[in-house]
Design a protein around this motif. Structure first.
Motif: not given
Length: 85
Positions: A14-16, A42-50, A67-75
């Protein structure tokens, strides 16, 4: 632990994207623009916390979803940061 490490990866991706200066960033909704778009972290943190709370409650399905969200986010981050989009 896996969800936490995926969260670290998601924050880095996200920072990149935020630092890439890509033209897509000018099209984000107005409520994400304060602090140079960093309010979206902040939204990213809320998703991680949840996800961490759900996984701690023995809901393994949320780990798979994150994990699926992270893969799509990374791509997506790779496509945006590398200028392919």
């Amino acid at each position: 632990m896996l969800v936490f490490f995926l969260g670290v990866f998601n924050f880095a991706a996200h920072k990149a994207v935020l630092e890439s200066g890509h033209a897509l960033l000018s099209q984000v909704p107005w409520f994400f623009r304060p602090l140079g778009g960093r309010l979206s972290l902040v939204v990213e943190f809320a998703m991680l916390l949840g996800a961490m709370i759900a996984v701690a409650g023995h809901s393994a399905g949320w780990a798979w979803i994150y994990l699926l969200y992270s893969l799509l986010n990374g791509i997506s981050a790779w496509l945006i940061s590398s200028g392919r989009v």
